[in-house]
Design a protein around this motif. Structure first.
Motif, PDB file in Angstrom:
ATOM      1  N   MET A 214       0.806  -1.002   0.131  1.00  0.00           N
ATOM      2  CA  MET A 214      -0.122   0.160  -0.112  1.00  0.00           C
ATOM      3  C   MET A 214       0.702   1.185   0.113  1.00  0.00           C
ATOM      4  O   MET A 214       0.636   2.230  -0.730  1.00  0.00           O
TER       5      MET A 214
ATOM      6  N   GLN B  95      -2.846   3.164  -4.717  1.00  0.00           N
ATOM      7  CA  GLN B  95      -4.200   2.784  -5.467  1.00  0.00           C
ATOM      8  C   GLN B  95      -4.570   1.264  -5.299  1.00  0.00           C
ATOM      9  O   GLN B  95      -5.524   0.838  -5.230  1.00  0.00           O
TER      10      GLN B  95
ATOM     11  N   ASN C 272      -4.938  -0.199  -2.275  1.00  0.00           N
ATOM     12  CA  ASN C 272      -5.572  -0.241  -1.277  1.00  0.00           C
ATOM     13  C   ASN C 272      -7.369  -0.025  -1.633  1.00  0.00           C
ATOM     14  O   ASN C 272      -7.632   0.779  -1.021  1.00  0.00           O
TER      15      ASN C 272
ATOM     16  N   GLN D 248     -11.196  -1.222   3.536  1.00  0.00           N
ATOM     17  CA  GLN D 248      -9.969  -1.400   2.835  1.00  0.00           C
ATOM     18  C   GLN D 248      -9.004  -2.647   2.910  1.00  0.00           C
ATOM     19  O   GLN D 248      -9.167  -3.142   4.019  1.00  0.00           O
TER      20      GLN D 248
ATOM     21  N   TYR E 265     -17.513  -0.425  10.625  1.00  0.00           N
ATOM     22  CA  TYR E 265     -17.105   1.108   9.891  1.00  0.00           C
ATOM     23  C   TYR E 265     -18.314   1.796  10.381  1.00  0.00           C
ATOM     24  O   TYR E 265     -19.434   1.480  10.550  1.00  0.00           O
TER      25      TYR E 265
ATOM     26  N   ASP F 284     -19.492  10.694   3.205  1.00  0.00           N
ATOM     27  CA  ASP F 284     -18.995   9.321   3.539  1.00  0.00           C
ATOM     28  C   ASP F 284     -17.777   8.766   2.625  1.00  0.00           C
ATOM     29  O   ASP F 284     -16.850   8.107   3.102  1.00  0.00           O
TER      30      ASP F 284
ATOM     31  N   LYS G 136     -14.818  10.528   3.619  1.00  0.00           N
ATOM     32  CA  LYS G 136     -14.272   9.500   4.669  1.00  0.00           C
ATOM     33  C   LYS G 136     -13.351   8.280   4.456  1.00  0.00           C
ATOM     34  O   LYS G 136     -12.395   7.989   4.779  1.00  0.00           O
ATOM     35  N   LYS G 137     -14.042   7.722   3.310  1.00  0.00           N
ATOM     36  CA  LYS G 137     -13.294   6.482   2.699  1.00  0.00           C
ATOM     37  C   LYS G 137     -11.874   6.820   2.069  1.00  0.00           C
ATOM     38  O   LYS G 137     -11.205   6.000   2.138  1.00  0.00           O
TER      39      LYS G 137
ATOM     40  N   TRP H 214     -10.120   9.527   2.937  1.00  0.00           N
ATOM     41  CA  TRP H 214      -9.286   9.564   4.249  1.00  0.00           C
ATOM     42  C   TRP H 214      -8.604   8.172   4.796  1.00  0.00           C
ATOM     43  O   TRP H 214      -7.439   8.111   4.733  1.00  0.00           O
TER      44      TRP H 214
ATOM     45  N   LYS I 198      -8.514   5.531   2.924  1.00  0.00           N
ATOM     46  CA  LYS I 198      -7.699   4.587   1.871  1.00  0.00           C
ATOM     47  C   LYS I 198      -6.238   5.110   1.847  1.00  0.00           C
ATOM     48  O   LYS I 198      -5.217   4.171   1.660  1.00  0.00           O
ATOM     49  N   TYR I 199      -5.985   6.384   1.794  1.00  0.00           N
ATOM     50  CA  TYR I 199      -4.385   6.821   1.881  1.00  0.00           C
ATOM     51  C   TYR I 199      -4.035   6.767   3.182  1.00  0.00           C
ATOM     52  O   TYR I 199      -2.816   7.598   3.192  1.00  0.00           O
TER      53      TYR I 199
ATOM     54  N   LEU J  31       0.070  11.381  -3.905  1.00  0.00           N
ATOM     55  CA  LEU J  31      -0.421  10.075  -3.823  1.00  0.00           C
ATOM     56  C   LEU J  31      -1.380   9.381  -4.996  1.00  0.00           C
ATOM     57  O   LEU J  31      -1.682   8.295  -4.852  1.00  0.00           O
ATOM     58  N   GLY J  32      -1.396  10.146  -5.939  1.00  0.00           N
ATOM     59  CA  GLY J  32      -2.402   9.737  -7.060  1.00  0.00           C
ATOM     60  C   GLY J  32      -3.722   9.892  -6.882  1.00  0.00           C
ATOM     61  O   GLY J  32      -4.677   9.296  -7.077  1.00  0.00           O
ATOM     62  N   ILE J  33      -4.328  10.855  -5.910  1.00  0.00           N
ATOM     63  CA  ILE J  33      -5.508  11.259  -5.385  1.00  0.00           C
ATOM     64  C   ILE J  33      -6.467  11.702  -6.722  1.00  0.00           C
ATOM     65  O   ILE J  33      -5.905  12.781  -7.158  1.00  0.00           O
TER      66      ILE J  33
ATOM     67  N   GLU K 285     -11.964  12.176  -5.932  1.00  0.00           N
ATOM     68  CA  GLU K 285     -11.685  11.959  -4.622  1.00  0.00           C
ATOM     69  C   GLU K 285     -11.413  13.062  -3.748  1.00  0.00           C
ATOM     70  O   GLU K 285     -11.607  13.124  -2.478  1.00  0.00           O
TER      71      GLU K 285
ATOM     72  N   PHE L 103     -15.673  15.794   3.033  1.00  0.00           N
ATOM     73  CA  PHE L 103     -15.491  15.322   4.464  1.00  0.00           C
ATOM     74  C   PHE L 103     -14.855  16.319   5.213  1.00  0.00           C
ATOM     75  O   PHE L 103     -15.278  16.477   6.488  1.00  0.00           O
TER      76      PHE L 103
END
Lengths: 455, 223
Positions: free
Chosen positions: A106, A111, A113, A120, A184, B44, B47-48, B50, B52-53, B103-105, B109, B116
């Protein structure tokens, strides 16, 4: 060694100490990244995740190893199932390795993840409990197997001792408190509310029960102190730990969107949290003084007392200085928390496991006397380094609080202003700490295996 | 106290504390949604992002997390959203010395994440983070019309003057040496990108000409 089962403890200790070394190495990388963010192939967030996860996992493995030892000794019988304990050990190692690989993947490819079943796949992005859901389930299964094996062992001989009761009670509480972190929720406030149940009720609840039980066990084993008296004080200590610690959870609920009454609840109870830790120090000293026996395993006793002292200083004092809401309003979210975290974990749990290793390993290897000089050397390298790391970060936290919260300087400016001094010192002492860990690991592998020089 | 009495005190006392905690938790859970805005699907999703990275691996939020990077609780109040969006996707084109990696956001996103962060900023946090004492004191010391406008428009959220203020935009302590032309400043305030390519600064075209001139006059005095 009286019981074959106690060899299992060595497996856990070995894995724990190797992870300890990994934890400190990535810690040094993290310290360097404060000066050079691009220093390493993995970004700071992944490095930090590895740093704190390695810590938590190696302490848990140390506790498991210690518990397998204690249960057989107290129950005076072999484990209910040695193969099950071995399976549980290897399953844990494999699960932990898989999680670590996931974090690294990760870190290299964010990406990757992806979201699977609403969570996740590689890293859940929740501090301390980043492990993904599949790993959570494996960890729970592992802990349940472990607890089941220990409980069946106790039932074999039905020797219900106080130490065992508190130890296994603490471990059960630990397993239960992992669950609030396994679902979650859409609200970040609720997310953090339940997240603190896991983190706080572990380190200021169940883990302290385990610490109190192991402290009583070590004092009994080292000094032959009377079990009845030790048990009484253990109950008083653990009682006070939970009376102050459970509602002391409120000190994390001041500013995260929770109602105002938590300022009162958290402030009142958590300012009493150092009291049981001080009692443990007094307990260790009193027992040592009263028994007045010649202790062959001096290093074991030394580490036991050091654990009690640093538990009080790191978890107690360094915590209480910023636990009142009037103070915490200014210090919350600054490096002061980092300073407290480092000294608290080192005193309360790192030294606890290291002490347990030195108390139990000679018995496992069947030696009465062994060369103790390396143990002292490792202890002082680690302790002096850690004290300086903590002084450094405490200084950084004070400067940060003053510049950022009182003068209103921007975070990035503040960070740049103390980068040089604080972080250089921290990295240097981090290397010093690693020296201590390497001495410890080397001593662990050789302890009791070489003949002592003739006196 | 006997060992048995200590044991009972420990067991029943802890149980009592735990029951109190559960009662308080139930009460708290009933109030949390009233203390924060409604959570939309986009919040929401944000938040995901948030999670993920692993943003919390560097940043704090609500003061909890990692202390490597700024706290994100009030990020949307301290930085314009357009700036945030560009920054999240590609930090170093916006701020050359940023410690944040790419980060490739994706654009989607980034939008979700900002929704968020907007939600987080509106949570009732019992007055945290507190207003810095000196910033509040400095607000009373404004002398010239330009200085008053500088504070009214919260320029110090992004710009520093003599060490006070944010770091999102350039330091303005000596901006008068770099750009001594009043007209340049007026143009810049009206449409930043017309004179500074890739600028992430929001425009202040809604100000009237008199105010723009007063601000520009203040800028050229900074030497």
């Amino acid at each position: 060694m009286k019981y074959q089962s106690q060899k299992i403890a060595v497996n856990f200790y070995t894995a724990a100490l190797l992870l300890f070394a990994v934890q400190v190495v990535v810690g040094i990388i993290a310290a360097l990244q404060f000066m050079w963010p691009d220093f390493f192939i993995l970004n700071f967030n992944t490095i930090r995740t590895l740093h704190i996860n390695a810590l938590v996992v190696w302490l848990l493995m140390g506790m498991m190893g210690a518990t397998y030892y204690v249960v057989t000794e107290e129950s005076e019988t072999e484990l209910w199932s040695i193969p099950l304990a071995q399976l549980q050990f290897w399953a844990t190692v494999i699960a932990v390795s898989a999680v670590v690989i996931g974090y690294i993947v990760m870190g290299l490819f964010p990406q990757a993840n992806i979201e699977v079943f609403g969570t996740q796949l590689l890293n859940e992005g929740r501090e301390y409990i980043e492990a993904p859901r599949w790993a959570d389930i494996l960890i729970v299964v592992s802990v349940l197997l472990f607890l089941f094996n220990c409980l069946m062992t106790v039932f074999k001989t039905r020797k219900f001792t106080a130490v065992q009761g508190v130890l296994l009670g603490g471990l059960t509480f630990l397993a239960l408190m992992y669950l609030p972190g396994m679902f979650y929720t859409k609200s970040m406030v609720k997310d953090q509310f339940w997240w603190w149940w896991v983190v706080h009720l572990w380190v200021e609840g169940s883990w302290e029960l385990i610490a109190a039980a192991l402290l009583a066990f070590m004092l009994h084993k080292l000094l032959g102190a009377e079990v009845r008296v030790l048990a009484k004080w253990m109950y008083i200590e653990t009682g006070l730990v939970l009376f102050t610690g459970i509602l002391g959870l409120g000190h994390h609920y001041y500013w995260i969107g929770t109602p105002k009454y938590w300022l009162w609840v958290g402030g009142f109870f958590s300012s009493l949290e150092p009291i049981p830790l001080l009692l443990m120090v007094w307990d260790a000293f009193r027992t040592t003084r009263e028994t007045r026996v010649a202790v062959p395993n001096k290093i074991g006793l030394y580490l036991t007392v050091a654990h009690a002292i640093f538990n009080f200083v790191g978890a107690g004092l360094w915590g209480v200085i910023h636990t009142l809401p009037q103070v915490n309003k200014w210090t919350h979210g600054t490096q002061l928390t980092t300073a407290h975290g480092h000294l608290a974990f080192y005193g309360a749990y790192v030294l606890l496991i290291v002490a347990m290793i030195y108390v139990t390993l000679p018995s496992i290897r069947g030696v009465k006397e062994f060369n103790q000089s390396k143990g002292y050397l490792a202890f002082w390298w680690m302790t002096i380094s850690m004290v300086f790391i903590v002084i450094t970060i405490t200084g950084a936290g004070m400067v940060q609080t003053y510049l950022e919260r009182l003068l209103g300087l921007d975070y990035v400016t503040v960070k740049a202003s103390y980068n040089l001094w604080f972080w250089i010192f921290r990295a240097i002492f981090g290397v010093g700490f690693l020296v201590g860990v390497l001495i410890l690991v080397a001593d662990f592998f050789t302890l009791g295996k070489k003949p002592l020089p003739a006196k | 106290m006997s060992t048995n009495a200590a044991k009972n005190l420990f067991i029943y006392g802890s149980l009592l504390c735990f029951i109190v905690l559960i009662v308080l938790t139930i009460d708290t859970m009933g109030t949390l949604d009233k203390r924060a805005p409604v959570i939309t699907d986009q919040v929401d999703a944000g938040k995901k992002v948030w999670h993920k990275y692993d943003c919390i691996g560097c940043h704090t939020i609500l003061g909890n997390g990692s202390y490597f990077a700024p706290d994100m609780t009030k990020a949307v109040e301290r930085k314009p959203k357009g700036y945030l969006k560009k920054f999240i996707m590609d930090p170093r084109t916006i701020k050359a010395d940023s410690a944040m990696p790419v980060l490739g956001i994706s654009e989607q996103e980034a939008d979700d994440l900002i929704a968020f962060l907007d939600w987080i900023a509106k949570v009732d946090t019992n007055g945290w983070p507190p207003k810095p004492i000196l910033i509040a004191a400095a607000a009373g010391k404004a002398a010239t019309p330009g200085q008053v406008l500088f504070q009214q428009n919260d320029c110090s959220a992004c710009h520093q003057i003599q060490g006070l203020g944010g770091t999102a935009g350039p330091d303005l302590t000596r901006i008068g040496l770099k750009h001594a032309d009043i007209e340049w400043h007026i143009k810049h305030l009206k449409n930043p990108e017309s004179v500074v390519p890739k600028s992430a600064m929001p425009d202040f075209a809604h100000l009237n000409d008199e105010d723009l001139r007063a601000l520009a006059e203040y800028m050229v005095t900074l030497k």
